[in-house]
Design a protein around this motif. Sequence first.
Motif, short mmCIF file in Angstrom:
data_model
loop_
_atom_site.label_atom_id
_atom_site.label_comp_id
_atom_site.label_asym_id
_atom_site.label_seq_id
_atom_site.Cartn_x
_atom_site.Cartn_y
_atom_site.Cartn_z
N TYR A 111 1.93 -3.62 4.25
CA TYR A 111 2.98 -3.00 3.44
C TYR A 111 2.42 -2.58 2.08
O TYR A 111 1.86 -3.38 1.34
CB TYR A 111 4.14 -3.97 3.22
CG TYR A 111 4.82 -4.37 4.50
CD1 TYR A 111 5.68 -3.49 5.16
CD2 TYR A 111 4.60 -5.63 5.05
CE1 TYR A 111 6.31 -3.86 6.33
CE2 TYR A 111 5.22 -6.00 6.24
CZ TYR A 111 6.07 -5.11 6.87
OH TYR A 111 6.68 -5.47 8.03
N THR A 153 4.03 -1.99 -0.53
CA THR A 153 4.72 -2.73 -1.60
C THR A 153 3.99 -4.02 -1.92
O THR A 153 3.81 -4.37 -3.09
CB THR A 153 6.17 -3.04 -1.17
OG1 THR A 153 6.81 -1.82 -0.81
CG2 THR A 153 6.93 -3.72 -2.29
N LEU A 207 3.46 2.29 -10.08
CA LEU A 207 4.43 3.09 -9.32
C LEU A 207 4.28 4.58 -9.63
O LEU A 207 4.36 5.42 -8.72
CB LEU A 207 5.86 2.63 -9.60
CG LEU A 207 6.27 1.32 -8.93
CD1 LEU A 207 7.62 0.85 -9.46
CD2 LEU A 207 6.28 1.44 -7.41
N TYR A 254 1.37 5.58 -7.77
CA TYR A 254 1.68 5.59 -6.35
C TYR A 254 2.38 6.89 -5.95
O TYR A 254 2.07 7.48 -4.91
CB TYR A 254 2.54 4.39 -5.97
CG TYR A 254 2.87 4.32 -4.51
CD1 TYR A 254 1.91 3.95 -3.58
CD2 TYR A 254 4.14 4.64 -4.03
CE1 TYR A 254 2.19 3.90 -2.22
CE2 TYR A 254 4.44 4.59 -2.69
CZ TYR A 254 3.46 4.21 -1.79
OH TYR A 254 3.75 4.17 -0.45
#
Length: 149
Positions: free
Chosen positions: A89, A91, A134, A137
């Motif tokens: 994942y 995350t 983020l 990302y």
Amino acid sequence: MLFNLFFALLLPWIAGIYLIKNDLKLFLLVAPFAALVAVIFDVLGFHFGFWQIDPKYDTEPIAALPMYLGIYPILAGFLFLAMERIRFYHTVILLFFTLLTTVIEGIGVAIHLVHYANGWTIYWTFVSYLVAYLVCYVYYMLLKRYAEL
């Protein structure tokens, strides 16, 4: 400043050789953007008086320059290399790198290289690194879509 040069620039670039050998294209696309994000976040933090980095200069980001060119782009490179290579994942990988970066800064706080002020804490540091990663990302996902990584 020698401490910053060694631990924030030279040592990360030694590790960065692995990145360059394994995925030069990914590194060349991600590292400059990660460095830019780091500069933006740090300059804002300096401006609002949330932190200071030793040694102190009239232009505060000078002390952080080795970090902008070393540890931040290298860690971002490893983050996205991990996302490319490890089938897990995203995350979880992103949170791991956020925690790792926060721990590294926590060491800087513990050895009095980084000084917090105006209510800033290590928890806000975690949040700021999470937001920065983020942003990177989103850029990485755009690269995957349009630059064919």
